[in-house]
Design an enzyme around this catalytic site. Structure first.
Site, PDB file in Angstrom:
ATOM      1  N   THR A  32       1.572  -1.305  -2.590  1.00 20.58           N
ATOM      2  CA  THR A  32       0.176  -1.627  -2.331  1.00 20.58           C
ATOM      3  C   THR A  32      -0.581  -0.323  -2.123  1.00 20.58           C
ATOM      4  O   THR A  32      -0.193   0.492  -1.297  1.00 20.58           O
ATOM      5  CB  THR A  32       0.049  -2.485  -1.060  1.00 20.58           C
ATOM      6  OG1 THR A  32       0.832  -3.652  -1.221  1.00 20.58           O
ATOM      7  CG2 THR A  32      -1.391  -2.866  -0.831  1.00 20.58           C
ATOM      8  N   LEU A  33      -1.624  -0.128  -2.898  1.00 23.59           N
ATOM      9  CA  LEU A  33      -2.376   1.110  -2.782  1.00 23.59           C
ATOM     10  C   LEU A  33      -3.691   0.913  -2.033  1.00 23.59           C
ATOM     11  O   LEU A  33      -4.086   1.737  -1.217  1.00 23.59           O
ATOM     12  CB  LEU A  33      -2.655   1.682  -4.167  1.00 23.59           C
ATOM     13  CG  LEU A  33      -1.383   2.077  -4.923  1.00 23.59           C
ATOM     14  CD1 LEU A  33      -1.711   2.480  -6.348  1.00 23.59           C
ATOM     15  CD2 LEU A  33      -0.676   3.223  -4.219  1.00 23.59           C
TER      16      LEU A  33
END
Lengths: 254, 272
Positions: A32-33
């Site tokens: 997850t960025l």
């Protein structure tokens, strides 16, 4: 702007030899960025009979207020209430995990049931483990409940920081609601006083948090069970002189 | 029991619908020295007889702490018992870690029973040769369970397993109705008296038995020799004053014969 800052914080570079493109193709794609659709603050307090939790019904897509009917507070089992700010899809994923947990608990059919403390700790484990894999569930969760007369209220962040308190707030609520709660919360608040206190916090958030909308729900949990109010709006006042001609004193008119 | 052609494999049924290997495993439980459990509304007491291989060696540990709120007493193959205790400790601590809350006894017992059942349905395994008396406390009160090598489990107010346990069971049968309301001290006394029944006239000394308690505000722990001796002294002072003493001896003599009888072809022990 804050969203981009978060993105930058997480997106550090890992040196990869691109000759091994095939083998390393997955290395970067499973983390997850940054969040996409987010909910803003949750504010919750313990009161005489249990816990009160307030949230608005907005889901922002970056700076656009895209969704206006998202319920960010849900009942878990018989004894708990879960509120989430942050990525809405991750919240839905967490609800699915908890659904399974509650189902298995009910299947035992043995007179034991998961209380708020157990759910809170389970969530802490989940959040912390995801953080360790660099693939966090991008939420700050608020868990409140009552079981056997004991009133419980706690919070877990996306990096697994977890604690209990008499009053909690997430997101912008940390900065705007907490000072109010610290000053005005007392043990044994009545239901009406508790709601008034929460509305005071939500009103400040409505004026000052750009991702807040004027459509909120207040959920209550007591020994008897959970009630989530119908959505309603707070009265606001915009007729302050300063708002009439906002650019009048251009040097810092706010 | 007679040897027959259907008892080689645990996965072979007999024509009368029995799994002999499982029944033989339950025989192993009867060979171990006695273990006793009783519970009141708020406390559980587990006691066992200390049997040593020889005078030179120390006695085998038969009671294990699983968690602050759960203890287990075993009878039979103590090695199997040790391994299962380790499994129970592991389950308990994993639950505590994830939920910060004690594992309900009833759920632990089911997991244990399921584990035992697996061994009755695999051709490359054998059933565990140990009976477990699991005592514990949870939301719904104090509980005592008996886990069988067959994979069955039962809840009891009081129970005894191992050799000469029939004598103890008879004693407990007479008194169990009052156990729910017993005080902690009375419960301990009853446990030690039940142990005495299994000793067949041998003088009861604190070195011969191990007693453990757990309760509502009391984590699982063993009673030290002194405390046990004190309780013994309250009733051993007057040797044969109680009717129970005389009855117990007669019963104890009958017990070995009864144990042999229970191994009859007609009654499948699994069904008790």
């Amino acid at each position: 702007m804050l969203l981009i800052l978060w993105g930058v914080l997480i997106q550090f570079t890992i040196p990869i030899d691109n000759g091994d493109a095939l083998k390393n193709a997955e290395a970067d794609s499973q983390r997850t960025l940054y969040p996409y659709v987010t909910g803003t603050s949750i504010v919750a307090i313990k009161y005489k009979d249990g816990v009160l939790m307030a949230s608005d019904m907005g889901g922002s897509y970056g700076s656009t207020l895209r969704y206006k009917n998202i319920e960010r507070v849900k009942a878990i089992g018989k004894h708990s209430l879960l509120g989430a700010s942050g990525e809405i899809s991750d919240f839905q994923e967490i609800l699915r995990y908890l659904d399974e947990l509650v189902l298995n608990d009910n299947m035992w059919d043995d007179g034991n049931s998961l209380g708020p403390k157990e759910v809170h700790n389970y969530l802490t484990r989940v959040m912390y483990n995801r953080r360790n894999k660099f693939n966090p569930l991008w939420n700050t969760l608020v868990l409140g409940g009552v079981k056997n007369g004991e009133i419980y209220l706690g919070m877990v962040s996306m990096i697994g920081v977890s604690f209990e308190d008499n009053h909690v707030a997430t997101g912008f609520g940390n900065h705007l609601a907490r000072p109010i709660l610290r000053d005005e919360w007392r043990a044994d608040l009545s239901f009406e006083d508790g709601v008034k206190l929460l509305e005071k916090c939500m009103r400040v958030l409505l004026y000052r948090d750009r991702s807040a909308i004027n459509k909120l729900q207040i959920a209550k949990i007591t020994e008897e069970g959970v009630t989530v109010s119908q959505p309603y709006s707070l009265k606001t006042f915009w007729e302050f002189q300063a708002f009439h001609n906002p650019t009048a004193g251009a040097q810092g008119s706010w | 029991m007679f040897r027959n052609q259907y008892d080689t494999d645990v996965t072979t049924w007999s024509p009368t619908g029995r799994l002999f290997q499982v029944e033989y495993a339950m025989e192993a439980v009867k060979q171990g020295s006695a273990a006793i459990g009783l519970r009141s509304r708020s406390h559980v007491v587990l006691a066992s007889v200390n049997k040593a291989q020889s005078e030179l060696s120390s006695h085998q540990r038969k009671i294990f702490k699983v968690d602050d709120h759960i203890g287990v007493a075993i009878a039979g193959l103590t090695a199997d018992g040790r391994v299962l205790s380790r499994y129970m400790r592991s389950e308990s601590i994993n639950h505590s870690f994830t939920y910060e809350s004690p594992l309900p006894v009833g759920r632990l017992v089911v997991r244990l029973a399921d584990k035992a059942q697996v061994c009755t349905q695999r051709s490359w395994k054998r059933p565990y040769g140990v009976g477990l008396l699991v005592g514990g406390l949870d939301e719904s009160g104090a509980h005592l369970y008996y886990n069988c090598p067959s994979g069955n489990y039962f809840e009891y107010q009081a129970f005894a397993i191992g050799s000469r346990s029939q004598a103890a069971k008879t004693y407990l049968e007479r008194r169990f109705k009052s156990f729910n309301e017993s005080s902690r001290e009375d419960l301990i006394k009853d446990a030690i008296l039940a142990i005495r029944e299994t000793l067949q006239g041998e003088t009861l000394k604190s070195s011969l038995c191990t007693v453990s308690v757990l309760g509502v505000d009391e984590p699982f722990h063993f009673l030290d020799q002194e405390s046990i001796q004190k309780v013994i002294d309250t009733f051993e002072k007057v040797p044969e004053e109680e009717e129970d003493g005389g009855e117990a001896e007669a019963e104890a003599a009958a017990a070995p014969a009864e144990q042999g009888g229970a191994g009859d072809q007609d009654v499948a022990p699994m069904e008790m």
